[in-house]
Motif scaffolding. Structure first.
Motif, short mmCIF file in Angstrom:
data_model
loop_
_atom_site.label_atom_id
_atom_site.label_comp_id
_atom_site.label_asym_id
_atom_site.label_seq_id
_atom_site.Cartn_x
_atom_site.Cartn_y
_atom_site.Cartn_z
N MET A 27 -6.97 7.75 4.00
CA MET A 27 -6.81 9.07 4.32
C MET A 27 -7.36 9.72 5.74
SD MET A 27 -4.73 9.67 1.92
CE MET A 27 -4.38 11.38 2.09
N GLU A 28 -6.55 10.37 6.39
CA GLU A 28 -7.08 11.05 7.48
C GLU A 28 -6.53 12.45 7.34
OE1 GLU A 28 -6.76 8.95 11.37
OE2 GLU A 28 -7.89 7.44 10.73
N GLY A 29 -7.60 13.32 7.32
CA GLY A 29 -6.97 14.70 6.93
C GLY A 29 -6.33 14.69 5.58
N ASP A 30 -5.10 15.25 5.63
CA ASP A 30 -4.06 15.17 4.34
C ASP A 30 -3.17 14.27 4.44
OD1 ASP A 30 -2.88 16.52 6.31
OD2 ASP A 30 -2.44 18.10 4.98
N LYS A 31 -3.21 13.27 5.23
CA LYS A 31 -2.04 12.12 5.39
C LYS A 31 -2.96 10.81 5.44
CE LYS A 31 1.01 15.25 6.95
NZ LYS A 31 2.46 15.32 6.34
N SER A 32 -2.13 9.92 4.94
CA SER A 32 -2.51 8.29 4.88
C SER A 32 -2.08 7.88 6.20
CB SER A 32 -1.69 7.69 3.81
OG SER A 32 -1.77 6.18 4.04
N VAL A 33 -3.00 6.97 6.56
CA VAL A 33 -2.65 6.03 7.72
C VAL A 33 -3.08 4.68 7.70
CG1 VAL A 33 -3.18 8.01 9.55
CG2 VAL A 33 -4.92 6.51 8.95
N VAL A 34 -2.40 3.89 8.56
CA VAL A 34 -2.52 2.61 8.27
C VAL A 34 -3.74 2.27 9.25
CG1 VAL A 34 -1.72 0.24 8.88
CG2 VAL A 34 -0.28 1.77 7.70
N TYR A 35 -4.91 1.62 8.91
CA TYR A 35 -6.05 1.63 10.12
C TYR A 35 -6.29 0.01 10.53
CZ TYR A 35 -8.98 0.28 6.10
OH TYR A 35 -9.41 -0.42 5.00
N VAL A 36 -5.23 -0.94 10.09
CA VAL A 36 -5.45 -2.28 10.64
C VAL A 36 -3.77 -2.38 11.33
CG1 VAL A 36 -6.79 -3.06 8.73
CG2 VAL A 36 -4.29 -3.14 8.62
N ASP A 37 -4.18 -3.42 12.38
CA ASP A 37 -3.08 -3.68 13.20
C ASP A 37 -2.02 -4.71 12.42
OD1 ASP A 37 -1.33 -3.81 15.26
OD2 ASP A 37 -2.42 -5.55 16.11
N ILE A 38 -2.73 -5.79 12.07
CA ILE A 38 -1.98 -6.70 11.12
C ILE A 38 -2.54 -6.77 9.80
CG2 ILE A 38 -1.48 -9.28 10.72
CD1 ILE A 38 -0.35 -8.16 13.30
N VAL A 39 -1.64 -6.60 8.78
CA VAL A 39 -2.12 -6.60 7.24
C VAL A 39 -2.55 -8.05 7.02
CG1 VAL A 39 -1.32 -6.38 5.12
CG2 VAL A 39 -0.41 -4.80 6.65
N PRO A 40 -3.99 -7.91 6.31
CA PRO A 40 -4.54 -9.47 6.02
C PRO A 40 -3.69 -9.91 4.87
CG PRO A 40 -6.14 -7.71 6.27
CD PRO A 40 -4.85 -6.99 6.25
N LYS A 41 -3.50 -11.41 5.24
CA LYS A 41 -2.75 -11.99 4.40
C LYS A 41 -2.94 -11.99 2.84
CE LYS A 41 0.13 -15.52 6.07
NZ LYS A 41 1.22 -14.55 6.43
N GLU A 42 -4.35 -11.66 2.44
CA GLU A 42 -4.64 -11.57 1.07
C GLU A 42 -4.39 -10.18 0.39
OE1 GLU A 42 -6.66 -12.33 3.63
OE2 GLU A 42 -8.46 -11.03 3.81
N VAL A 43 -3.98 -9.22 1.27
CA VAL A 43 -3.52 -8.12 0.71
C VAL A 43 -2.13 -7.70 0.85
CG1 VAL A 43 -5.92 -7.23 0.67
CG2 VAL A 43 -4.47 -6.89 2.56
N GLU A 44 -1.28 -8.61 1.23
CA GLU A 44 0.08 -8.24 1.53
C GLU A 44 0.87 -7.93 0.44
OE1 GLU A 44 1.79 -11.85 3.35
OE2 GLU A 44 1.12 -11.21 5.40
N ASP A 45 0.37 -8.31 -0.80
CA ASP A 45 1.26 -7.81 -1.96
C ASP A 45 0.64 -6.61 -2.39
OD1 ASP A 45 2.48 -10.73 -2.21
OD2 ASP A 45 1.12 -11.41 -3.62
N ALA A 46 -0.59 -6.52 -1.95
CA ALA A 46 -0.98 -4.96 -2.70
C ALA A 46 -0.29 -3.89 -1.73
CB ALA A 46 -2.55 -4.91 -2.30
N CYS A 47 -0.20 -4.25 -0.25
CA CYS A 47 0.50 -3.53 0.76
C CYS A 47 1.77 -3.15 0.38
CB CYS A 47 0.29 -4.36 2.02
SG CYS A 47 0.70 -2.93 3.27
N ARG A 48 2.54 -4.13 -0.03
CA ARG A 48 3.87 -4.27 -0.63
C ARG A 48 3.96 -3.25 -2.05
NH1 ARG A 48 4.39 -9.63 0.53
NH2 ARG A 48 5.47 -10.16 2.55
N GLU A 49 3.09 -3.36 -2.64
CA GLU A 49 3.17 -2.58 -3.91
C GLU A 49 3.13 -1.12 -3.73
OE1 GLU A 49 0.22 -3.84 -6.93
OE2 GLU A 49 0.38 -1.82 -7.98
N ALA A 50 2.09 -0.97 -2.80
CA ALA A 50 1.83 0.60 -2.25
C ALA A 50 3.17 0.97 -1.64
CB ALA A 50 0.75 0.55 -1.00
#
Ligand code: SF4
Length: 62
Positions: free
Chosen positions: A26-49
């Motif tokens: 969260m940055e203020g009242d919005k969500s932001v992506v703070y990585v350039d490339i999604v790490p392989k090990e969290v790709e599934d979690a990112c898709r779930e989000a």
């Protein structure tokens, strides 16, 4: 894989930051992506989000 949050649509519910804190924060009242490339090990979690976002404003680019 990359992810992006449409800031104009995000309602700041913070769900994505709970499902995948390795990619979203969260940055203020919005969500932001703070990585350039999604790490392989969290790709599934990112898709779930993306799937669970109540306003469908998380975009995934493979
Ligand atoms: S789940 Fe969607 S609406 Fe909620 S904070 Fe994340 S991007 Fe914003």
């Amino acid at each position: 894989m990359k992810a992006k949050v449409d800031q104009d649509v995000c309602i700041g519910c913070a769900l994505c930051t709970q499902i995948c804190p390795e990619v979203f924060r969260m940055e203020g009242d919005k969500s932001v992506v703070y990585v350039d490339i999604v790490p392989k090990e969290v790709e599934d979690a990112c898709r779930e989000a993306s799937d669970e976002c109540p306003v469908s404003c998380i975009y995934i680019v493979e």
